[in-house]
Design a protein around this motif. Structure first.
Motif, short mmCIF file in Angstrom:
data_model
loop_
_atom_site.label_atom_id
_atom_site.label_comp_id
_atom_site.label_asym_id
_atom_site.label_seq_id
_atom_site.Cartn_x
_atom_site.Cartn_y
_atom_site.Cartn_z
N TRP A 186 0.84 -1.19 0.00
CA TRP A 186 0.00 0.00 0.00
C TRP A 186 0.88 1.25 0.00
O TRP A 186 1.91 1.30 0.69
CB TRP A 186 -0.88 0.04 1.25
N PHE A 187 0.43 2.24 -0.77
CA PHE A 187 1.05 3.56 -0.75
C PHE A 187 -0.04 4.59 -0.43
O PHE A 187 -1.21 4.39 -0.76
CB PHE A 187 1.69 3.89 -2.10
N ARG A 188 0.36 5.67 0.17
CA ARG A 188 -0.54 6.79 0.43
C ARG A 188 -0.05 8.00 -0.35
O ARG A 188 1.14 8.25 -0.46
CB ARG A 188 -0.57 7.14 1.92
N TYR A 202 14.89 -4.40 4.70
CA TYR A 202 16.00 -3.46 4.90
C TYR A 202 15.71 -2.13 4.22
O TYR A 202 15.97 -1.05 4.78
CB TYR A 202 17.29 -4.06 4.36
N VAL A 203 15.17 -2.20 3.00
CA VAL A 203 14.82 -1.00 2.24
C VAL A 203 13.46 -1.23 1.60
O VAL A 203 13.30 -2.13 0.78
CB VAL A 203 15.86 -0.70 1.14
N ALA A 204 12.48 -0.42 1.98
CA ALA A 204 11.13 -0.60 1.44
C ALA A 204 11.12 -0.30 -0.06
O ALA A 204 11.78 0.65 -0.51
CB ALA A 204 10.16 0.32 2.16
N TYR A 239 7.02 -1.98 6.81
CA TYR A 239 6.12 -0.86 7.12
C TYR A 239 6.87 0.45 6.97
O TYR A 239 8.06 0.55 7.30
CB TYR A 239 5.59 -0.97 8.56
N GLY A 240 6.15 1.45 6.54
CA GLY A 240 6.70 2.80 6.53
C GLY A 240 6.78 3.34 7.95
O GLY A 240 6.09 2.83 8.84
N GLU A 263 4.23 13.34 -2.85
CA GLU A 263 4.62 12.11 -3.51
C GLU A 263 3.95 10.90 -2.83
O GLU A 263 3.44 11.01 -1.71
CB GLU A 263 6.14 11.95 -3.43
N HIS A 264 4.00 9.78 -3.55
CA HIS A 264 3.53 8.54 -2.93
C HIS A 264 4.43 8.19 -1.75
O HIS A 264 5.65 8.25 -1.84
CB HIS A 264 3.56 7.39 -3.94
N GLU A 265 3.82 7.79 -0.65
CA GLU A 265 4.55 7.42 0.57
C GLU A 265 4.26 5.96 0.88
O GLU A 265 3.09 5.53 0.89
CB GLU A 265 4.10 8.29 1.74
#
Length: 130
Positions: A36-38, A109-111, A60-61, A44-46
């Protein structure tokens, strides 16, 4: 080819909860990277959250950690996101995304970035306000 359809958005007061759903159809649902992005107006997309549909990898962000939970039901080709303790800054359009499992390879490690996903739903709006 994968089609994604989100549902479950709406308006809620701060501190409330919502559960978003995303149903995938078309290509096989198993062993994909989904998330999922917000996107807030003018931003920008988060990244919010994502996981392998096998459940081996999950990410998770920063804004979602401790408040949001992502899960999948492979029998229903569906990914869910439970959002608790919602804040006004959680307001935005939420997009379901999917791509090959490789996209989630290093996700702990990196989304993955928005550009890493080739399949997007149309989005569902979430508004958090008093």
């Amino acid at each position: 080819h994968v089609q994604l359809m989100e549902s479950g958005g709406g308006s809620v007061q701060p501190g409330g909860s919502l559960r978003l759903s995303c149903v995938a159809s078309g290509d096989t649902f198993n062993n994909n990277c989904m998330g999922w992005f917000r996107q807030a107006p003018g931003k920008e997309h988060e990244v919010v959250a994502g996981r392998l549909t096998t459940g081996d990898t999950e990410y998770y962000g920063d804004s979602a950690k401790g408040r949001f939970t992502i899960s999948t039901d492979n029998a229903k080709n569906t990914v869910y996101r439970q959002m608790n303790s919602l804040k006004p800054e959680d307001t935005g359009m939420y997009f379901c995304v999917a791509d090959r499992a490789l996209v989630c390879l290093d996700a702990e490690y990196v989304a993955p970035a928005a550009a890493d996903f080739g399949y997007w739903g149309r989005g569902t709006q979430v508004t958090v306000s008093p």
